[in-house]
Design a protein around this motif. Structure first.
Motif, short mmCIF file in Angstrom:
data_model
loop_
_atom_site.label_atom_id
_atom_site.label_comp_id
_atom_site.label_asym_id
_atom_site.label_seq_id
_atom_site.Cartn_x
_atom_site.Cartn_y
_atom_site.Cartn_z
N ILE A 92 2.14 -5.41 -13.27
CA ILE A 92 2.79 -4.19 -12.88
C ILE A 92 2.78 -4.29 -11.18
O ILE A 92 3.70 -3.89 -10.55
N ARG A 93 1.63 -4.86 -10.68
CA ARG A 93 1.44 -4.91 -9.27
C ARG A 93 2.50 -5.92 -8.70
O ARG A 93 3.10 -5.76 -7.65
N MET A 94 2.78 -7.05 -9.46
CA MET A 94 3.68 -7.96 -9.09
C MET A 94 5.17 -7.35 -8.97
O MET A 94 5.98 -7.63 -8.38
N LYS A 95 5.46 -6.51 -10.12
CA LYS A 95 6.75 -5.94 -10.00
C LYS A 95 6.80 -4.74 -9.02
O LYS A 95 7.99 -4.84 -8.15
N LEU A 96 6.00 -4.19 -8.57
CA LEU A 96 5.95 -3.27 -7.32
C LEU A 96 6.06 -3.95 -6.17
O LEU A 96 6.98 -3.66 -5.31
N GLU A 97 5.50 -4.89 -5.93
CA GLU A 97 5.52 -5.67 -4.69
C GLU A 97 6.99 -6.47 -4.80
O GLU A 97 7.30 -6.69 -3.63
N SER A 98 7.53 -6.84 -5.83
CA SER A 98 8.91 -7.50 -5.75
C SER A 98 9.84 -6.45 -5.48
O SER A 98 11.16 -6.70 -4.98
N ASP A 99 9.49 -5.23 -5.62
CA ASP A 99 10.54 -3.90 -5.06
C ASP A 99 10.32 -3.46 -3.86
O ASP A 99 10.60 -2.49 -3.59
N GLY A 100 9.29 -4.10 -3.17
CA GLY A 100 8.92 -3.95 -1.67
C GLY A 100 8.06 -2.86 -1.54
O GLY A 100 7.83 -2.39 -0.33
N ILE A 101 7.14 -2.62 -2.57
CA ILE A 101 6.04 -1.80 -2.59
C ILE A 101 4.67 -2.69 -2.51
O ILE A 101 4.39 -3.12 -3.56
N PRO A 102 3.87 -2.60 -1.48
CA PRO A 102 2.68 -3.24 -1.54
C PRO A 102 1.61 -2.46 -2.28
O PRO A 102 1.37 -1.38 -2.27
N ALA A 103 1.07 -3.28 -3.15
CA ALA A 103 -0.04 -2.51 -3.87
C ALA A 103 -1.21 -3.61 -4.27
O ALA A 103 -1.08 -4.84 -3.91
N ILE A 104 -2.24 -2.87 -4.49
CA ILE A 104 -3.63 -3.70 -4.61
C ILE A 104 -4.37 -3.21 -5.92
O ILE A 104 -3.91 -2.11 -6.46
N LEU A 105 -5.17 -4.14 -6.33
CA LEU A 105 -5.76 -3.83 -7.69
C LEU A 105 -7.43 -3.77 -7.22
O LEU A 105 -7.78 -4.51 -6.68
N THR A 106 -7.93 -2.63 -7.61
CA THR A 106 -9.36 -2.39 -7.24
C THR A 106 -10.15 -2.49 -8.65
O THR A 106 -9.76 -2.18 -9.61
#
Length: 170
Positions: free
Chosen positions: A20-34
């Motif tokens: 899911i993080r990679m999907k968001l980043e491919s759509d231009g939304i930087p995301a992190i997992l804590t």
């Protein structure tokens, strides 16, 4: 900080969270997992820390939630639907196995099948398939694993018997 990170979803398993993080980043939304390291190290701590948290900037949270809802809706629809779906555009594929919208197919290209066919490459005999190779190795592989197990069991039984006899004859 005017644009803090907010948690938009929690995941129990790291592969799902990473996807899911990679999907968001491919759509231009930087995301992190804590907390992914804590949960990966000891999964029992996941409940204590709230599992793996997917976080994005507050300004992009609504857009990220919309993408997550779309993914969840598509996943729910594919579970409820027993039809074949196109991997390229998610359209329903009829029995012909060719997508009516984009033309994608599950079948391999003709050029791939021609180059990978050993009978057409001039070989006298085709190479045996993976299944035949494994079936031919069945007995030797079984013996490789079975002999040490039986030998270890015999050694352990011999040690127990020697200890019992030693205790009896003291």
């Amino acid at each position: 900080m005017d644009n803090p990170l907010v948690t938009i979803e929690q995941y129990q398993f790291l592969p799902e969270a990473e996807a899911i993080r990679m999907k968001l980043e491919s759509d231009g939304i930087p995301a992190i997992l804590t907390d992914k390291e804590i949960v990966s190290m000891d999964w029992a701590l996941g409940n204590a820390v709230g599992y793996i948290k997917l976080q994005v900037r507050q300004s992009q949270a609504d857009q990220a939630r919309a993408i997550l809802n779309e993914i969840n809706d598509r996943h729910r629809a594919s579970r409820d639907d027993n039809t074949n779906r196109c991997l390229a555009c998610n359209a329903v594929i009829p029995a012909s196995a060719v997508c009516p919208q984009c033309g994608w197919t599950y079948e391999s290209d003709e050029t791939d099948s021609q180059t990978s066919d050993p009978t057409e490459s001039g070989a006298d005999e085709p190479d045996p398939g993976l299944l035949e190779s494994l079936q031919a190795l069945k007995k030797p592989v079984l013996m490789v694993f079975l002999v040490p197990v039986v030998a270890g069991f015999c050694c352990a039984a011999a040690i127990v018997i020697i200890n019992i006899l030693g205790a009896v004859f003291r």
